[in-house]
Scaffold this active site. Structure first.
Site, mmCIF file in Angstrom:
data_model
loop_
_atom_site.group_PDB
_atom_site.id
_atom_site.type_symbol
_atom_site.label_atom_id
_atom_site.label_comp_id
_atom_site.label_asym_id
_atom_site.label_seq_id
_atom_site.Cartn_x
_atom_site.Cartn_y
_atom_site.Cartn_z
ATOM 1 N N GLY A 202 -6.166 -14.291 11.609
ATOM 2 C CA GLY A 202 -4.766 -13.981 11.854
ATOM 3 C C GLY A 202 -3.909 -14.293 10.654
ATOM 4 N N PRO A 203 -2.688 -13.765 10.647
ATOM 5 C CA PRO A 203 -1.786 -13.990 9.515
ATOM 6 C C PRO A 203 -1.476 -15.480 9.348
ATOM 7 C CG PRO A 203 -0.864 -12.398 11.079
ATOM 8 C CD PRO A 203 -2.067 -12.976 11.710
ATOM 9 N N LYS A 208 -3.603 -21.070 13.486
ATOM 10 C CA LYS A 208 -5.064 -21.164 13.492
ATOM 11 C C LYS A 208 -5.512 -22.622 13.346
ATOM 12 C CE LYS A 208 -5.357 -18.291 10.018
ATOM 13 N NZ LYS A 208 -3.941 -17.934 9.870
ATOM 14 N N THR A 209 -4.925 -23.288 12.377
ATOM 15 C CA THR A 209 -5.271 -24.691 12.185
ATOM 16 C C THR A 209 -4.942 -25.494 13.431
ATOM 17 O OG1 THR A 209 -4.688 -24.361 9.880
ATOM 18 C CG2 THR A 209 -4.995 -26.619 10.604
ATOM 19 N N HIS A 424 27.876 -0.405 -0.782
ATOM 20 C CA HIS A 424 26.423 -0.236 -0.756
ATOM 21 C C HIS A 424 25.857 -0.612 0.620
ATOM 22 C CE1 HIS A 424 22.333 -0.668 -2.716
ATOM 23 N NE2 HIS A 424 22.165 -1.387 -1.608
ATOM 24 N N GLU A 425 26.245 -1.787 1.091
ATOM 25 C CA GLU A 425 25.701 -2.247 2.372
ATOM 26 C C GLU A 425 26.169 -1.355 3.521
ATOM 27 O OE1 GLU A 425 23.311 -4.201 2.375
ATOM 28 O OE2 GLU A 425 23.543 -4.973 0.338
ATOM 29 N N HIS A 428 24.105 1.743 3.668
ATOM 30 C CA HIS A 428 22.835 1.523 4.379
ATOM 31 C C HIS A 428 23.059 1.595 5.885
ATOM 32 C CE1 HIS A 428 20.019 0.348 1.290
ATOM 33 N NE2 HIS A 428 20.745 -0.669 0.860
ATOM 34 N N ASP A 500 15.719 -1.439 -3.383
ATOM 35 C CA ASP A 500 15.682 -0.403 -2.340
ATOM 36 C C ASP A 500 14.729 0.716 -2.750
ATOM 37 O OD1 ASP A 500 17.563 -1.762 -0.929
ATOM 38 O OD2 ASP A 500 19.261 -0.549 -1.616
#
Ligand code: ADP
Ligand code: MG
Ligand code: ZN
Length: 601
Positions: A202-203, A208-209, A424-425, A428, A500
């Protein structure tokens, strides 16, 4: 590094020093004792005693420069003369001839001995010291191959399955392992073979540990853990010897668990490397395989390994009898995220109205480690504000901080830069909002965070597992929204959108070579194993011709140009709206989802 026990050299040196001091002081003490009742007098008194004939039997003892005599009144006296001067000379004006002078050899043997021996002792010390340090570094070298695996505090881990939220399937599988460890006889009676190896896949940060520890805690058996990268050291052969040592230790304490973290560091496919490191890796891996095969059926040692790159593992590791049980630990879904937040909220004082499900909803794709981080950040924030309890605003802030990076309020932008960033934002956000299939805009901000000057934060309504071609196309447009807005409003683009563009290109490329979303058809190109692993990559990564490469580039560029055209149209048509929102954003610095959506009503 091996942990050789290093005795502090000062301890024995101290003992030696003490002996020396005792020696010397003993000498002086002795000297003093014999002369305990002797009266120190001046030389002139001595002279007077001679002239007045006060000396008993005229007997005088001369030892070095010390003159000792007894008066007729039975008083012992002692005086000193100048060392060089002869007594006869000093007393030439008296009737010294009548004295019975006894000359005694001065008792300086010990003093002289110590003085002359001192340099030798010093040198001896020096050698001892050198030998000691040489020895300890020697033993360090010898201990090099000794495993660094630690028995966690001698016994078992305290983690229980209850500390691991979510991960239901993984826990289910691991419960079996716990049962094997607890009552192996049950299985052996049935003629069943107890599995030797379990691999957790898994990621990073998905627990996991934590799960491996929980298995040890639940089964109540010792837990040896070592990380794959710890096997690989400076010297060739160390890895293999560490493995041998680790398994030897483990067998002694069976039943127990050996946990090999990051096994991909040693368990990569063999025979592919070019450099020196690969020999070492291969030996280590071979040793692991040998040890696992060498377990007798009753050994009751279970090896748990963890990796986030199962694709690069050597097939030999995964065959039956080795790591044949594979447990997938995935990123948590919304329910599990809430459960994980709850686990980490256990020891933290929360306000009553805190809604963890809202945080869980807003953190798709977050791992357990990220969620733990959110709770921790919220706690830190609350403490620094001197609050009694953690409230919702702190949690929300922590979520933003973890998701987007910390705010950089100190970065000063010029008015022009702020203006460009705002447009700019908003570009988007507006394009994203108007394209179908795009995730809703959760927040717009022109406060710098990390590298970014501003941020448009999209959040999906729910966790998503499948992505359609049209969604990707919409996202391409949204990602280009900033670039196009700058172009239309300011007549030119800045360096701002370069990131971007990178992401747009990468996404378009994946659509073509990975997802078969172009007219090149349902074919994937290139090895999926992007990561450079020397040797393997050189030969295999590009498994298509130059002609195909050209075709791919063409499709990628087409996709982006199509998206660009659409975006251009949208921005052109919504110029007034973008201006309006940008002005508001400049003033408020942040715009939330509800406010943003109200512009479109
Ligand atoms: P991995 O080994 O998969 O990289 P870890 O087990 O080290 O991840 O997890 C990192 C931290 O994240 C853990 O210490 C734990 O606090 C937290 N965590 C991860 N997953 C969970 C979970 N399912 N429940 C509770 N905490 C978790
Ligand atoms: Mg780990
Ligand atoms: Zn941008």
């Amino acid at each position: 590094m091996a942990r050789a026990i290093k005795r502090p050299p000062s301890k024995t040196s101290f003992v030696w020093f003490l002996i020396l001091v005792l020696f010397v002081s003993g000498y002086y003490y002795n000297n003093n004792e014999t002369n305990g009742d002797v009266k120190d007098v001046s030389f002139s008194e001595f002279r007077k005693d001679i002239t007045q004939d006060n000396i008993l039997d005229s007997k005088v003892t001369l030892s070095g420069s010390t003159i000792i005599y007894e008066t007729s009144k039975n008083v012992n006296k002692k005086t000193l003369k100048e060392p060089q001067a002869a007594l006869s000379q000093i007393l030439s004006d008296t009737e010294y001839q009548e004295l019975d002078i006894q000359i005694k050899q001065e008792d300086t043997f010990w003093l002289e001995f110590i003085i002359s021996a001192f340099p030798a002792v010093l040198i001896l010390f020096f050698f001892l010291f050198m030998m000691r340090s040489a020895q300890s570094s020697n033993s360090q070298a010898l201990n090099f191959g000794k495993t660094k695996a630690r028995l966690s505090n001698g016994t078992t881990s305290k983690t229980k399955f209850a500390d691991v939220a979510g991960a239901k399937e993984a826990k289910e599988e691991l419960k079996e392992v716990v049962d094997f460890l607890k009552s192996p006889k049950k299985y052996l009676k049935m003629g069943a073979k107890i599995p030797k190896g379990v691999i957790l896949v898994g990621p990073p940060g998905t627990g996991k540990t934590l799960l491996a520890r929980a298995v040890s805690g639940e089964a109540g058996v010792p837990f040896f853990s070592i990380s794959g990268s710890e096997f690989v050291e400076m010297f060739v052969g160390v890895g293999a010897s560490r493995v041998r040592d680790l398994f030897k230790n483990a067998k002694k304490t069976s039943p127990c668990i050996i946990f090999i973290d990051e096994i991909d560091a040693v368990g990569r496919q063999r025979g592919t490397g070019l450099g020196g490191g690969h020999d070492e890796r291969e030996q280590t891996l071979n040793q692991i395989l040998t040890e696992m095969d060498g377990f007798e059926t009753g050994a009751n040692v279970i090896v748990i390994a963890a990796t986030n790159r199962p694709d690069v593992l050597d097939p030999a590791l995964l065959r039956p009898g080795r790591f044949d049980r594979r447990v997938v630990v995935d990123r948590p879904d919304i329910k599990d995220r809430q459960a994980i937040l709850e686990v980490h909220a256990r020891k933290k004082p929360l306000k009553k109205n805190v809604d963890l499900s809202a945080i869980a909803k807003r953190s798709p794709g977050f791992t357990g480690a990220d969620l733990e981080n959110i709770m921790n950040e919220a706690a830190i924030m609350s403490a620094s504000k001197n609050l009694k309890k953690i409230g919702q605003p702190e949690l929300e802030n922590a979520l933003e901080k973890v998701a987007l990076g910390p705010e950089k309020k100190s970065r000063v932008l010029s008015d022009e830069e702020r203006n460009i960033t705002a447009h700019h934002e908003v570009g988007h956000a507006v394009v994203g909002h108007l394209m179908p299939d795009c995730d809703p805009v959760h927040k717009l901000s022109i406060i710098s965070r990390g590298q970014a000057l501003g941020i448009t934060w999209y959040l999906p309504e729910e966790d998503r597992h499948l992505y359609s071609k049209s969604k990707f196309e919409s996202e391409l447009c949204a990602m280009l929204g900033g670039y196009v807005t700058e172009e239309i409003f300011f007549g030119q683009v800045t360096t701002g959108p370069s990131n971007d563009l990178e992401r747009t290109t990468a996404m378009a490329r994946r659509m073509v070579i990975e997802f078969g979303m172009s007219d090149l058809g349902p074919v994937t190109y290139g090895e999926k194993n992007h990561e450079v692993f020397i040797g393997r990559d050189i030969g295999h990564s590009k498994n298509y011709s130059e002609k195909t490469a050209y075709e791919i580039d063409l499709r990628v560029s087409n996709l982006i140009h199509e998206a660009y055209k659409k975006t251009f149209k949208i921005v052109k048509e919504n110029k007034a709206l973008i201006t309006k929102i940008s002005l508001d954003l400049l003033e408020k610095e942040n715009i939330g989802r509800d406010e943003f959506e109200s512009y479109f009503k």
